[in-house]
Design a protein around this motif. Structure first.
Motif, PDB file in Angstrom:
ATOM      1  N   ARG A 104       0.794  -1.229   0.000  1.00 13.16           N
ATOM      2  CA  ARG A 104       0.000   0.000   0.000  1.00 13.16           C
ATOM      3  C   ARG A 104       0.828   1.282   0.000  1.00 13.16           C
ATOM      4  NH1 ARG A 104      -5.473  -0.793   1.499  1.00 13.16           N
ATOM      5  NH2 ARG A 104      -5.969  -2.921   2.196  1.00 13.16           N
ATOM      6  N   ASP A 105       1.983   1.265   0.647  1.00 17.70           N
ATOM      7  CA  ASP A 105       2.778   2.494   0.751  1.00 17.70           C
ATOM      8  C   ASP A 105       4.233   2.118   0.946  1.00 17.70           C
ATOM      9  OD1 ASP A 105       3.346   5.177   0.796  1.00 17.70           O
ATOM     10  OD2 ASP A 105       2.249   5.619   2.646  1.00 17.70           O
ATOM     11  N   HIS A 106       5.121   3.093   0.724  1.00 19.96           N
ATOM     12  CA  HIS A 106       6.550   2.811   0.809  1.00 19.96           C
ATOM     13  C   HIS A 106       7.194   3.633   1.920  1.00 19.96           C
ATOM     14  CE1 HIS A 106       8.166   6.575  -1.089  1.00 19.96           C
ATOM     15  NE2 HIS A 106       6.906   6.644  -1.485  1.00 19.96           N
ATOM     16  N   VAL A 107       8.323   3.115   2.428  1.00 19.28           N
ATOM     17  CA  VAL A 107       9.105   3.738   3.493  1.00 19.28           C
ATOM     18  C   VAL A 107      10.576   3.503   3.164  1.00 19.28           C
ATOM     19  CG1 VAL A 107       9.517   3.829   5.990  1.00 19.28           C
ATOM     20  CG2 VAL A 107       7.283   3.103   5.142  1.00 19.28           C
ATOM     21  N   ALA A 108      11.443   4.422   3.550  1.00 19.97           N
ATOM     22  CA  ALA A 108      12.882   4.207   3.378  1.00 19.97           C
ATOM     23  C   ALA A 108      13.292   2.916   4.087  1.00 19.97           C
ATOM     24  CB  ALA A 108      13.663   5.387   3.937  1.00 19.97           C
ATOM     25  N   GLY A 109      14.085   2.109   3.417  1.00 23.08           N
ATOM     26  CA  GLY A 109      14.357   0.761   3.892  1.00 23.08           C
ATOM     27  C   GLY A 109      15.049   0.664   5.232  1.00 23.08           C
ATOM     28  N   ALA A 110      15.855   1.681   5.603  1.00 25.18           N
ATOM     29  CA  ALA A 110      16.575   1.630   6.874  1.00 25.18           C
ATOM     30  C   ALA A 110      15.796   2.267   8.023  1.00 25.18           C
ATOM     31  CB  ALA A 110      17.931   2.319   6.735  1.00 25.18           C
ATOM     32  N   ASP A 111      14.636   2.814   7.732  1.00 21.68           N
ATOM     33  CA  ASP A 111      13.836   3.520   8.738  1.00 21.68           C
ATOM     34  C   ASP A 111      12.954   2.529   9.493  1.00 21.68           C
ATOM     35  OD1 ASP A 111      12.364   5.257  10.275  1.00 21.68           O
ATOM     36  OD2 ASP A 111      11.434   6.330   8.594  1.00 21.68           O
ATOM     37  N   LEU A 112      13.542   1.841  10.473  1.00 22.60           N
ATOM     38  CA  LEU A 112      12.819   0.808  11.200  1.00 22.60           C
ATOM     39  C   LEU A 112      11.622   1.388  11.958  1.00 22.60           C
ATOM     40  CD1 LEU A 112      12.677  -2.175  11.933  1.00 22.60           C
ATOM     41  CD2 LEU A 112      14.254  -1.726  13.817  1.00 22.60           C
ATOM     42  N   ASN A 113      11.801   2.556  12.553  1.00 21.65           N
ATOM     43  CA  ASN A 113      10.690   3.192  13.263  1.00 21.65           C
ATOM     44  C   ASN A 113       9.562   3.553  12.311  1.00 21.65           C
ATOM     45  OD1 ASN A 113      11.922   3.035  15.789  1.00 21.65           O
ATOM     46  ND2 ASN A 113      12.898   5.041  15.597  1.00 21.65           N
ATOM     47  N   GLY A 114       9.939   4.042  11.125  1.00 20.64           N
ATOM     48  CA  GLY A 114       8.927   4.394  10.132  1.00 20.64           C
ATOM     49  C   GLY A 114       8.166   3.173   9.632  1.00 20.64           C
ATOM     50  N   ILE A 115       8.874   2.074   9.444  1.00 21.35           N
ATOM     51  CA  ILE A 115       8.228   0.837   8.999  1.00 21.35           C
ATOM     52  C   ILE A 115       7.258   0.332  10.067  1.00 21.35           C
ATOM     53  CG2 ILE A 115       8.614  -1.582   8.370  1.00 21.35           C
ATOM     54  CD1 ILE A 115      11.419  -0.614   7.316  1.00 21.35           C
ATOM     55  N   THR A 116       7.719   0.336  11.319  1.00 17.48           N
ATOM     56  CA  THR A 116       6.872  -0.118  12.425  1.00 17.48           C
ATOM     57  C   THR A 116       5.638   0.768  12.565  1.00 17.48           C
ATOM     58  OG1 THR A 116       8.783  -1.029  13.602  1.00 17.48           O
ATOM     59  CG2 THR A 116       6.816  -0.574  14.900  1.00 17.48           C
ATOM     60  N   SER A 117       5.837   2.083  12.448  1.00 14.56           N
ATOM     61  CA  SER A 117       4.703   3.010  12.541  1.00 14.56           C
ATOM     62  C   SER A 117       3.703   2.772  11.420  1.00 14.56           C
ATOM     63  CB  SER A 117       5.204   4.462  12.492  1.00 14.56           C
ATOM     64  OG  SER A 117       5.997   4.761  13.623  1.00 14.56           O
ATOM     65  N   LYS A 118       4.215   2.486  10.232  1.00 16.38           N
ATOM     66  CA  LYS A 118       3.320   2.233   9.094  1.00 16.38           C
ATOM     67  C   LYS A 118       2.516   0.958   9.333  1.00 16.38           C
ATOM     68  CE  LYS A 118       3.429   4.413   5.897  1.00 16.38           C
ATOM     69  NZ  LYS A 118       2.615   5.614   5.490  1.00 16.38           N
ATOM     70  N   LEU A 119       3.166  -0.082   9.818  1.00 18.53           N
ATOM     71  CA  LEU A 119       2.461  -1.321  10.141  1.00 18.53           C
ATOM     72  C   LEU A 119       1.351  -1.062  11.161  1.00 18.53           C
ATOM     73  CD1 LEU A 119       5.522  -3.717  10.418  1.00 18.53           C
ATOM     74  CD2 LEU A 119       3.602  -4.073   8.860  1.00 18.53           C
ATOM     75  N   ASP A 120       1.682  -0.307  12.205  1.00 16.48           N
ATOM     76  CA  ASP A 120       0.704  -0.013  13.257  1.00 16.48           C
ATOM     77  C   ASP A 120      -0.460   0.815  12.720  1.00 16.48           C
ATOM     78  OD1 ASP A 120       2.215  -1.393  15.121  1.00 16.48           O
ATOM     79  OD2 ASP A 120       3.230   0.399  15.891  1.00 16.48           O
ATOM     80  N   SER A 121      -0.148   1.828  11.921  1.00 14.02           N
ATOM     81  CA  SER A 121      -1.216   2.696  11.417  1.00 14.02           C
ATOM     82  C   SER A 121      -2.135   1.945  10.463  1.00 14.02           C
ATOM     83  CB  SER A 121      -0.617   3.923  10.710  1.00 14.02           C
ATOM     84  OG  SER A 121       0.073   3.555   9.522  1.00 14.02           O
ATOM     85  N   PHE A 122      -1.586   1.033   9.675  1.00 15.33           N
ATOM     86  CA  PHE A 122      -2.432   0.253   8.773  1.00 15.33           C
ATOM     87  C   PHE A 122      -3.389  -0.640   9.556  1.00 15.33           C
ATOM     88  CE2 PHE A 122       0.492   0.393   4.789  1.00 15.33           C
ATOM     89  CZ  PHE A 122      -0.082   1.599   4.428  1.00 15.33           C
ATOM     90  N   VAL A 123      -2.916  -1.209  10.650  1.00 15.99           N
ATOM     91  CA  VAL A 123      -3.808  -2.025  11.483  1.00 15.99           C
ATOM     92  C   VAL A 123      -4.944  -1.162  12.025  1.00 15.99           C
ATOM     93  CG1 VAL A 123      -3.980  -3.339  13.619  1.00 15.99           C
ATOM     94  CG2 VAL A 123      -2.049  -3.728  12.083  1.00 15.99           C
ATOM     95  N   THR A 124      -4.608   0.024  12.524  1.00 12.56           N
ATOM     96  CA  THR A 124      -5.599   0.939  13.086  1.00 12.56           C
ATOM     97  C   THR A 124      -6.603   1.398  12.032  1.00 12.56           C
ATOM     98  OG1 THR A 124      -3.996   1.744  14.711  1.00 12.56           O
ATOM     99  CG2 THR A 124      -5.919   3.111  14.312  1.00 12.56           C
TER     100      THR A 124
END
Length: 245
Positions: free
Chosen positions: A106-126
């Motif tokens: 659904r969306d992209h994040v910089a590959g080394a941005d672990l916090n950004g990836i985790t936040s995206k996972l959480d927001s998609f669940v919400t």
């Protein structure tokens, strides 16, 4: 399927341990990376942490467009590159980059941005954009059984084959001299069925798992655009020898 192959397959599964399906993953993280990309090792390290979490399906696609820099990525393929460009078209982007992570298609994040990836996972669940359709799979005798729950929309049933870990000595290019362990590197992707929103059961011959040195397979319930490019992932599971990832 030949009787000889069937016996070999069953024997191989027995030796490696049962094939398990991962329960209720939080999301699917797809990393597009390259051995010849100097910015990629931090992303590969972040990706390892995602794999070790155990609650996401993490898949690494090695692309081939950096091979001209003096080192041809030994895990790369044009198909992996095409998948990344497909996502770019789906998201209305004119370019691709490494390291890039796509979350749930659904969306992209910089590959080394672990916090950004985790936040995206959480927001998609919400937001209800997580893996809302249950998918389960198991090997039984000489068949692969896939069960998919009901939900809105239509999607393809996509099998993504991967190696659990490959350690590569990078001899040339931007990462020359480094020895890097790559996890869950994708070796092949194929569509094996369709889903129309209703509860669905697919029974496939176990020879769909006939891949040299196969170590794991993710099963994605993935929608696509009108022109066939990959889009939102609605459900997923993974089967692999020995234990869950």
């Amino acid at each position: 399927m030949s009787a000889r192959f069937l016996i070999s397959l069953i024997a191989g599964v027995a030796l490696a341990g049962p094939l398990f399906a991962q329960d209720a993953p939080k999301g699917v993280v797809e990393l597009f990376t390259a051995q010849g990309c100097s910015s990629c090792p931090p992303a590969d390290a972040a990706f390892r942490k995602l794999v070790e979490r155990g609650d996401v399906i993490a898949l690494a696609y090695h692309v081939d467009y950096w091979n001209y820099l003096g080192w041809a990525d030994t895990l790369s393929s044009k198909e992996n590159t095409e998948r990344q460009y497909g996502y770019a078209r789906t998201m209305g982007r004119s370019n691709v980059y490494t390291p890039q992570v796509v979350v749930n298609g659904r969306d992209h994040v910089a590959g080394a941005d672990l916090n950004g990836i985790t936040s995206k996972l959480d927001s998609f669940v919400t937001e209800g954009k997580g893996l809302t359709v249950p998918v389960n799979a198991r090997i039984k005798d000489d068949e692969l059984e896939i069960k998919i729950g009901a939900g809105p929309g239509k999607a393809n049933v996509v099998m993504v084959y991967f190696d659990r870990e490959k350690t590569i000595d990078v001899e040339k290019g931007e990462n020359s001299g480094q020895k890097i362990a790559y996890l869950n590197s994708v070796t092949d992707v194929e569509t094996v069925g369709m889903w129309d929103g209703k509860e669905t059961s697919l029974t496939l011959p176990a020879n769909v798992m006939q891949k040299p040195d196969l170590e794991g397979c993710a099963i994605l319930l993935q929608s696509s655009t009108v022109d066939g490019t990959p889009s939102a992932i609605l459900g997923a599971t993974v089967i692999m020898a020995g234990k869950n990832i």
